[in-house]
Every structure is written in structure tokens, then in C-alpha cells.
Design an enzyme around this catalytic site. Structure first.
Site: not given
Ligand code: MN
Ligand code: MN
Length: 298
Positions: A133, A164, A269, A275, A289
Site C-alpha cells: 500500500h 514493507n 524531488e 515537484d 525542502e
């Protein structure tokens, strides 16, 4: 949470940044949650895509590799060429939580255009990869319908089982603990690259005869604020904690805890071409960021 005093170690590092040295680290003290927040429509269930559309995805069939999918429970930018989302974005607060049981009802997404490759749950059978998921099942258990939505295969991607069920899961659990403590979180996540390692230790680039890419790595970005209204206004360098992680799609990920995989949003990014956080004012976005979270992790 976040009791440590703020320590910003990177303010004077603009020159050093040119040298591409290690990322700045930031230990954040954001406001504590209001013990009795005022119920409002906003702090009930925030907009899953409030922080932006990281790829400029559109709900037009010609954008097969950047197709916008909007469910009440999550939003995705879907890449038909990879048989999975490039990103999934969702809001988590106490309003999304309840006691619905995990449905395990994996289904093709009815919002996928008929011309796209229809991923079926059988495509994962016997591959040695989990149906991982992106928006977790446990983040959507206020109702059976909410939980079922997380099993739509547009929210699923192949994940190395140990990664996971251990490292990736521990980060999900950390986020839900914060929500139980009175925070709300905007999260974006996805995989990138090709080549993950399955349960048998076999490096695998694709499933389903090439239709489903196996990402080499998984990333996630969490923007954490006290549960309240006017969320976007409160997401500032002093008001929000941002945690970005990037980890290998391999059992080797479990060699370290999730927080060892912290990085900057800028780095995510660069790796993904997305973005992120692009709905935030430019100055806020840039400040949030460039710094790597160094805060308390449990
Ligand atoms: Mn809110
Ligand atoms: Mn950005």
C-alpha cells in the site's frame, strides 16, 4: 513529541551548499496540539492533495503516464507505463480513523480508463513481492468503504516483503502514533527506478510481462502539524515538521530503522522528478525542502 529545542544548524551554510556537502539537518519544535481543538470541517478531513499536484497530473486519457485519480480517500498521479502511481497523496487525522476491519479486497481501480493496462491482483501472485500500500490500510478505517479504497490497485505497488512489513510499516505506525497524539499529517509517497529484490532475494525489474515496474526505491514525505483548521497557513518553517525518507526496495532496508533513511525533500524531488509541496508559497517550500529532519522519532 518534538520536545527538543529548535536547533538550526544550517543557516550559515549557503556557501557550503555550493560544495554539495551533507544536507542541513533540522530538529523542529512545532506547536503542541490543542487538547480541545475546535471541530471544523477543515480539521475533520483535510484535502488529500492540499499540498499540490507533484507531477501536474490531469484526468485526461491522453496523459496515460501522468493520469490524475481522485478518490475521497486518496489522490494519485498514475503512470500506465509502470502499472502504478508515481505518487499517492493523502491526509491523515483522527477523523479518518475508526474500527473498520482490514478488507484485503484488492480490486482494479474503476477510475482507470479502459485503454490503460488493468493491473489485476493476480499479477502479484507468486512474484515474491507484497502488494504494498502507498496510502496504508490502517490510515483509512473509519468505514468499510474508506478501507476498501486503499485496496484499489492504483494505490498498490510491488514491495519487498521484509521492507514493507518492517521498515516501511514502522514509519506508517509512527505517523499514526502522531495522529493519536493530536497531530494531522499530509503524506505523499511512491516508488521510483527499476529493480527491487523479492522474497527469494532475486533482483526483479518488472512483473506481469513488463506491465508493472518494480521500483528500486520507495520515498515518502510527511508534513506534520497539530490537528486544527487553516492547515496551509500553518505549514511554515516554525509550524510544521517535514520528514522525507528514501529507502531501497529490498530486505536490506531492514538493516536500519526507517529514520536512518531520512533525507531532504529536495533530494526526493531530484530522484523522482516530482515537484512536491508545490501548493506552498515558494519561500516556505524552499525552506522546508532543503532541511533534513533530525527530530525525535518516537
Ligand atoms: Mn486540518
Ligand atoms: Mn517542491
Amino acid at each position: 513529541m518534538f520536545r527538543s529545542p529548535p536547533s538550526r544548524s544550517c543557516a550559515p551554510l549557503l556557501l557550503a551548499a555550493v560544495l554539495l556537502l551533507a544536507a542541513c539537518q533540522k530538529e523542529v519544535e512545532i506547536p503542541a496540539p490543542d487538547p480541545e481543538p475546535t471541530p471544523t470541517a477543515d480539521n475533520a478531513r483535510g484535502d488529500n492533495m492540499a499540498l499540490g499536484n507533484p507531477s501536474g497530473a490531469i484526468a485526461n486519457v491522453v496523459a496515460a503516464n501522468n493520469y490524475l485519480i481522485v478518490h475521497p480517500q486518496f489522490t494519485a498521479g498514475y503512470d500506465n507505463s509502470r502499472g502504478q502511481a508515481r505518487w499517492v497523496s493523502w491526509h491523515l487525522s483522527a477523523a479518518w480513523k475508526g474500527s473498520a476491519e482490514r478488507c484485503d479486497c484488492f480490486e482494479p481501480d474503476p477510475l482507470l480508463p479502459a485503454s490503460f493496462y488493468a493491473v489485476s491482483t493476480f499479477a502479484y501472485s507468486g512474484t515474491g513481492f507484497d502488494r504494498g500500500h502507498l496510502c496504508p490500510s490502517d490510515d483509512r478505517d473509519a468505514s468499510d468503504a474508506d478501507n476498501a479504497a486503499t485496496f484499489l490497485l492504483t494505490n498498490i505497488a510491488p514491495q519487498a516483503p521484509d521492507m514493507n512489513q518492517d521498515t516501511w510499516f514502522q514509519l506508517e505506525a509512527f505517523a499514526r502514533d502522531l495522529v493519536a497524539d493530536g497531530y494531522e499529517i499530509y503524506t505523499m509517497a511512491g516508488g521510483y527506478g527499476n529493480g527491487g529484490t523479492n522474497a527469494q532475494g532475486v533482483l526483479t525489474t518488472h512483473l506481469a510481462g513488463g506491465a508493472i515496474a518494480v521500483p528500486a526505491r520507495y520515498w515518502k514525505v510527511l508534513v506534520i502539524i497539530p490537528d486544527d483548521s487553516n492547515d496551509l497557513e500553518r505549514i511554515t518553517t516554525e509550524g510544521a515538521r517535514v520528514i522525507a525518507v528514501d529507502m531501497p526496495n529490498s530486505a536490506s532496508a531492514t538493516a536500519q530503522p526507517w529514520y536512518a533513511y531520512r533525507t531532504t525533500v529536495d533530494a526526493v524531488e531530484q530522484s523522482t522528478g516530482l515537484d512536491l509541496l508545490n501548493a506552498l508559497p515558494t519561500a516556505v517550500q524552499e525552506a522546508l525542502e532543503e532541511e533534513e529532519d533530525a527530530g525525535v522519532v518516537w
